[in-house]
Design a protein around this motif. Structure first.
Motif, short mmCIF file in Angstrom:
data_model
loop_
_atom_site.label_atom_id
_atom_site.label_comp_id
_atom_site.label_asym_id
_atom_site.label_seq_id
_atom_site.Cartn_x
_atom_site.Cartn_y
_atom_site.Cartn_z
N PRO A 71 0.84 -1.18 -0.01
CA PRO A 71 0.09 -0.06 -0.04
C PRO A 71 0.93 1.28 -0.09
O PRO A 71 2.16 1.18 0.50
CB PRO A 71 -0.88 -0.33 1.24
N ALA A 72 0.30 2.40 -0.56
CA ALA A 72 0.86 3.52 -0.40
C ALA A 72 1.34 4.10 0.90
O ALA A 72 0.60 3.87 1.58
CB ALA A 72 0.33 4.51 -1.36
N ALA A 73 2.68 4.56 0.84
CA ALA A 73 2.93 5.16 2.48
C ALA A 73 2.20 6.21 2.76
O ALA A 73 1.70 7.27 1.79
CB ALA A 73 4.36 5.21 2.27
N THR A 74 1.88 6.42 3.95
CA THR A 74 1.13 7.53 4.39
C THR A 74 2.18 8.69 4.71
O THR A 74 3.11 8.24 5.15
CB THR A 74 0.24 7.36 5.60
N LYS A 75 1.65 9.87 4.53
CA LYS A 75 3.02 11.01 4.82
C LYS A 75 2.87 11.06 6.32
O LYS A 75 1.63 11.20 7.14
CB LYS A 75 2.36 12.43 4.01
N ARG A 76 4.16 11.02 7.01
CA ARG A 76 4.20 11.17 8.30
C ARG A 76 4.21 12.66 8.79
O ARG A 76 4.79 13.49 7.95
CB ARG A 76 5.30 10.45 8.91
#
Length: 86
Positions: A71-76
């Motif tokens: 899955p696409a990484a979420t922006k931290r």
């Protein structure tokens, strides 16, 4: 406790509980207001958040033909405080 008016526009501010701190926020976007003790509480929470954010690497998975893309990484968020306001 009686609702606090915004010092800039006079609109009744919304009260929000953030962990152990209470924050008063102007619904018109004129600012966030809090007691000195609550500011200290938020600073401590921010420090704790950064202490646990050290870079950690995970082991690389074995590549197989039946794998799908992760899955696409979420922006931290850059800071914990960024996560508490819309």
């Amino acid at each position: 406790m009686e609702p606090l008016p915004c010092p800039r526009c006079g609109t009744e501010m919304r009260e929000r509980s953030l962990g152990l701190a209470t924050v008063h926020q102007c619904p018109e976007g004129h600012g966030v207001f809090l007691d000195r003790a609550d500011l200290g509480t938020l600073v401590e929470a921010e420090t704790d958040w950064h202490a646990g954010s050290a870079t950690q690497t995970a082991p690389l998975p074995r590549i197989t033909p039946d794998m799908t893309a992760p899955p696409a990484a979420t922006k931290r968020s850059r800071a914990w405080v960024e996560t508490i306001f819309d």
